[in-house]
Write an enzyme that holds these catalytic residues in place. Structure first.
Site, mmCIF file in Angstrom:
data_model
loop_
_atom_site.group_PDB
_atom_site.id
_atom_site.type_symbol
_atom_site.label_atom_id
_atom_site.label_comp_id
_atom_site.label_asym_id
_atom_site.label_seq_id
_atom_site.Cartn_x
_atom_site.Cartn_y
_atom_site.Cartn_z
ATOM 1 N N ASP A 104 -175.610 -6.324 -12.155
ATOM 2 C CA ASP A 104 -176.021 -5.753 -10.872
ATOM 3 C C ASP A 104 -174.850 -5.498 -9.932
ATOM 4 O O ASP A 104 -173.788 -6.115 -10.025
ATOM 5 C CB ASP A 104 -177.067 -6.642 -10.184
ATOM 6 C CG ASP A 104 -176.644 -8.110 -10.092
ATOM 7 O OD1 ASP A 104 -175.893 -8.571 -10.973
ATOM 8 O OD2 ASP A 104 -177.079 -8.793 -9.147
ATOM 9 N N GLU A 163 -177.755 -11.197 -10.875
ATOM 10 C CA GLU A 163 -176.943 -12.398 -10.637
ATOM 11 C C GLU A 163 -176.666 -12.576 -9.153
ATOM 12 O O GLU A 163 -176.621 -13.714 -8.658
ATOM 13 C CB GLU A 163 -175.630 -12.307 -11.416
ATOM 14 C CG GLU A 163 -174.765 -13.565 -11.344
ATOM 15 C CD GLU A 163 -173.925 -13.678 -10.086
ATOM 16 O OE1 GLU A 163 -173.614 -14.824 -9.697
ATOM 17 O OE2 GLU A 163 -173.587 -12.640 -9.479
ATOM 18 N N GLU A 164 -176.487 -11.481 -8.433
ATOM 19 C CA GLU A 164 -176.098 -11.573 -7.030
ATOM 20 C C GLU A 164 -177.165 -12.239 -6.167
ATOM 21 O O GLU A 164 -176.858 -12.753 -5.091
ATOM 22 C CB GLU A 164 -175.785 -10.180 -6.466
ATOM 23 C CG GLU A 164 -174.563 -9.519 -7.073
ATOM 24 C CD GLU A 164 -173.261 -10.214 -6.702
ATOM 25 O OE1 GLU A 164 -173.302 -11.167 -5.895
ATOM 26 O OE2 GLU A 164 -172.203 -9.818 -7.221
ATOM 27 N N ARG A 171 -161.493 -24.701 -15.713
ATOM 28 C CA ARG A 171 -161.297 -26.149 -15.741
ATOM 29 C C ARG A 171 -162.519 -26.777 -16.383
ATOM 30 O O ARG A 171 -163.627 -26.237 -16.316
ATOM 31 C CB ARG A 171 -161.062 -26.720 -14.335
ATOM 32 C CG ARG A 171 -162.274 -26.672 -13.444
ATOM 33 C CD ARG A 171 -161.939 -26.952 -11.977
ATOM 34 N NE ARG A 171 -161.226 -28.190 -11.773
ATOM 35 C CZ ARG A 171 -161.803 -29.373 -11.533
ATOM 36 N NH1 ARG A 171 -163.128 -29.464 -11.494
ATOM 37 N NH2 ARG A 171 -161.077 -30.450 -11.323
#
Length: 407
Positions: free
Chosen positions: A69, A126-127, A166
């Site tokens: 998106d 996702e936003e 990480r």
């Protein structure tokens, strides 16, 4: 073939679609996948999500995820493939993610004797933090084999091809907060006869910034940003209402709870102090979970990416950005590894910039960051290593399982 995926990226960049309505994007993804040998394709998962499945010999199942998106941002670049849709832009690089995963699908499909199964997940929304959940709610875990591990990546304003990640906590949880303040409107010439919600909101912003300043001594301090304030339409009219939009980033469930309680308390106190006639309304929306990389898997996979010629640097502290990628591994009960990969011409970085990046997470101020109207990855330099990273991660796990079974 690299040129083809760069053209796909450019097309997607020029034709962005907002969260949940990525219909043309999904159609393009499905067409491209169906043109690749060996890939089975399903569309319409969780709305506009697309799944590709590449089946090899019995073995591990690798999930690779890209989001699709765009954002409600007016593009401000001089690209010849800039957005053709006013007020909508791929300002976060999800067009790049799609092109990179399609390129990885092509490379994996061309390999002989795949010792396992690869699932490519092209995720909507996702936003808004709703896309992964929508696909899971639509039975994603029933439609494809459960993963042995999930991989994802995000393009960032880093030197092209550089990977940062990480083990453990990688990215913050996030909540969007809408605060509606109700005053009493009136004429701008007689503010004493009104209760001005704009003044109330302005004071509230300053008090909330002081709240986060008091948390600065924490090793992973919360971040609270006032990103939008809407009140009134005319210079001579005091509005009845003001709306304030906030973004909260936290790194523990306790910090999130404490911050939300504090925000609610301060909002209520500010309205009371201003003499508001009605209590304010606070609404939480677009929430994202913590992004957590399983430490041993992250160390192993990053070592493999390094061995295959990619540059990987470890992050000392988590990133304040957020993702909904973590929902996939959590729902499947499997390890997850997510990383950030560079999308900027390396010549724009000095040795000092690189050290600041590692020490303090600071980027050169002249480089547009994600969500900027000027953010656009350099696909020519950065798309090939992004494809290579996905392929290397998948192959490292598939080959590892094959070596163990033959030992």
């Amino acid at each position: 073939m690299d040129q083809h995926w760069q053209q796909v990226y450019r097309y997607l960049h020029a034709h962005p679609e907002l969260s949940g309505v990525e219909y043309a994007t999904a159609d393009l993804v499905a067409r491209e996948l169906r043109s690749l040998p060996g890939w089975e394709v399903s569309a319409g998962i969780g709305g506009t999500g697309v799944l590709g499945v590449l089946r090899g010999a019995p073995g591990p199942v690798i999930w690779l995820r890209a989001d699709m998106d765009a954002l409600p941002v007016q593009e401000d670049t001089d690209l010849d493939y800039a957005s053709t849709r006013p007020g909508i832009m791929h300002a976060c690089g999800h067009d790049f993610h799609v092109a990179a995963l399609l390129g990885a699908c092509a490379a994996l499909g061309a390999a002989d004797g795949l010792p396992g199964t690869v699932v490519a997940i092209f995720q909507p929304a996702e936003e808004t933090g709703s896309g992964a959940k929508a696909m899971l709610d639509d039975g994603l875990l029933d439609k494809v084999a459960h993963p042995s591990i999930c991989f994802g990546q995000h393009v960032s304003p880093l030197p092209a091809g550089l990977i940062l990640t990480r083990g453990g906590l990688l990215m913050a949880a996030a909540d969007s907060i809408r605060v509606t303040l109700t005053g009493a409107g009136g004429h701008a010439s007689t503010p004493h006869l009104a209760v001005d919600p704009l003044a109330m909101a302005a004071s509230l912003v300053l008090r909330l910034q002081a709240l986060t300043a008091r948390q600065a001594s924490l090793s992973a301090a919360p971040v609270l940003t006032a990103a939008a304030l809407h009140a009134g339409e005319r210079a001579n009219i005091i509005a009845d209402n003001a709306e304030l939009l906030l973004s909260l980033r936290t790194f523990t469930s306790g910090s999130r709870r404490d911050m939300l309680e504090a925000i609610e308390r301060i909002v209520a106190a500010e309205a009371k102090a201003a003499g508001a006639h009605r209590e304010p309304v606070m609404e939480i929306f677009d929430s994202f979970p913590l992004t957590f990389n399983t430490p041993d898997d992250t160390e192993r996979v990053m070592a493999q990416l390094t061995a295959r010629g990619l540059t990987v640097l470890p992050l000392a502290t988590p990133i304040t950005g957020s993702e909904d990628f973590g929902l996939l591994g959590a729902a499947a009960g499997c390890p997850s590894v997510f990383w950030h990969i560079g999308g900027v011409d390396p010549s724009r970085f000095t040795a000092e910039h690189r050290q600041l990046l590692l020490d303090a997470g600071r980027l050169p101020s002249r480089l547009p960051a994600n969500h900027s109207p000027r953010f656009a990855p350099d696909a020519g330099r950065s798309l090939p290593p992004a494809v290579a990273a996905l392929v290397a991660a998948a192959r490292s796990e598939l080959d590892r399982a094959e070596q163990r079974s033959s030992a």
